[in-house]
Scaffold this active site. Sequence first.
Site, short mmCIF file in Angstrom:
data_model
loop_
_atom_site.label_atom_id
_atom_site.label_comp_id
_atom_site.label_asym_id
_atom_site.label_seq_id
_atom_site.Cartn_x
_atom_site.Cartn_y
_atom_site.Cartn_z
N GLU A 126 0.67 -1.33 0.21
CA GLU A 126 0.19 0.05 0.07
C GLU A 126 0.96 1.28 -0.03
OE1 GLU A 126 -2.66 -0.75 3.30
OE2 GLU A 126 -3.28 -2.61 2.53
N GLU A 186 -6.15 -11.09 -0.61
CA GLU A 186 -7.14 -10.60 0.61
C GLU A 186 -8.69 -10.30 0.06
OE1 GLU A 186 -5.55 -6.97 2.25
OE2 GLU A 186 -3.23 -7.62 2.34
#
Length: 375
Positions: A160, A265
């Site tokens: 991220e 995820e």
Amino acid sequence: MKKVVLFSFSCVLMMLAVSYTNDQFKSSSLKAAFKHKFLIGVSLNNGQIWGRDTAALKIIKTHFNSVVAENCMKIVSLQPREGQFRFRDADQFVNFGEKNKLFIIGHTLIWHSQTPDWFFVDADGNDVSREVLIERMRRHITTVVSRYKGRVNGWDVVNEAILDDGSWRKSKFYNIIGEDFIRLAFEFAHAADPKAELYYNDFSMAQEGKRNAVVRMVHKLKGLGLKITGVGMQGHLGLDYPKVADFEKSILAFSAAAVHVMITELDITVLQNPGRSMGADISQNYTYKKEMNPYAAGLPDSVAKILEQRYVAFFKLFLKHQNKISRVTLWGVTDGDSWRNNWPVFGRKDYPLLFDRQYKAKPVVQIISEMSLME
Ligand code: G3I
């Protein structure tokens, strides 16, 4: 002669029937159904890693052939204080994966979140210099990756680092080191275990700005001669976002940049985000209000159907691009385990995964398995 033909014909019919039955049987296991398509993985929490959640263990062993640590390999878990490494949970996670012959993913080496404050400051609380932060990164990555050398198959090296519009996230890593921190993280990880697969992992990957920035980053790392094996597209999805077509564009773009694509995820929320955000930015937090928790007493069939259709649509896409996708990983075993129940509002009841709170497979498990077997 007629009898022989008839006998052979009925033998063939019997064989077909047996193989159909076998396929039906196989379809009750996700890993069997997706065997020649891609790995099918799941994240593990500590209750599962230590074997306390026996019902979840049964699901994990039956259905999945890859595991990732949901929390125990983050910096805050592994090095809560400088130089004091705690490997108890992570060791157990890797032992579990090896014992069950699973493809093991380490998550995550460098992430702006869940990194303790000490990492970025000196004794007086001031930001450390670029050199000091690089050395802390080097020490952390080298210590962790070397410990599991040859055992952890792949690492989420950087998590991220890019915002939805494609600009750099202004994290401490970025602010102190500059965008070089990404290159350095990949270098350190590769030096510690040259054979491990190395990934960049992020959410909202269907956004055009982020997609383009990730492609640029992959080209840049490759241009420098660095190893980057894959891009992880976190699949924190909703019932109405993102568009399947946008997600597909990103699969194609990453694959064209010559990296494996992984859906990491994966979970699909049925709840609204009060901020209308479509990402998974962990810093978001809203105060609980009863009206924000509409399915506390159970999920209506009509919504369960929409959820099922979303799963089917995305698995259809994953199967379509099975030659580009190396792994699909669910972010949790059962609905009760999911972080979605507590983000961005604490204490809601969500239904984002493939197994319900009673550890029962949702009907969609059978549907996607059959879709795969029929390919
Ligand atoms: O372990 C402590 C426990 O001792 C304490 O009693 C309890 C009180 O709240 O907290 C426990 O820690 C929590 C931990 O999950 C384990 O349950 C943390 O507060 C909580 O912040 C942590 O949340 C995790 C979150 O990342 C932050 O690390 C979620 O489980 C995890 O699903 C989530 O995963 C992230 C990925 O790593 C990166 N991508 C987004 C994804 C979702 O946010």
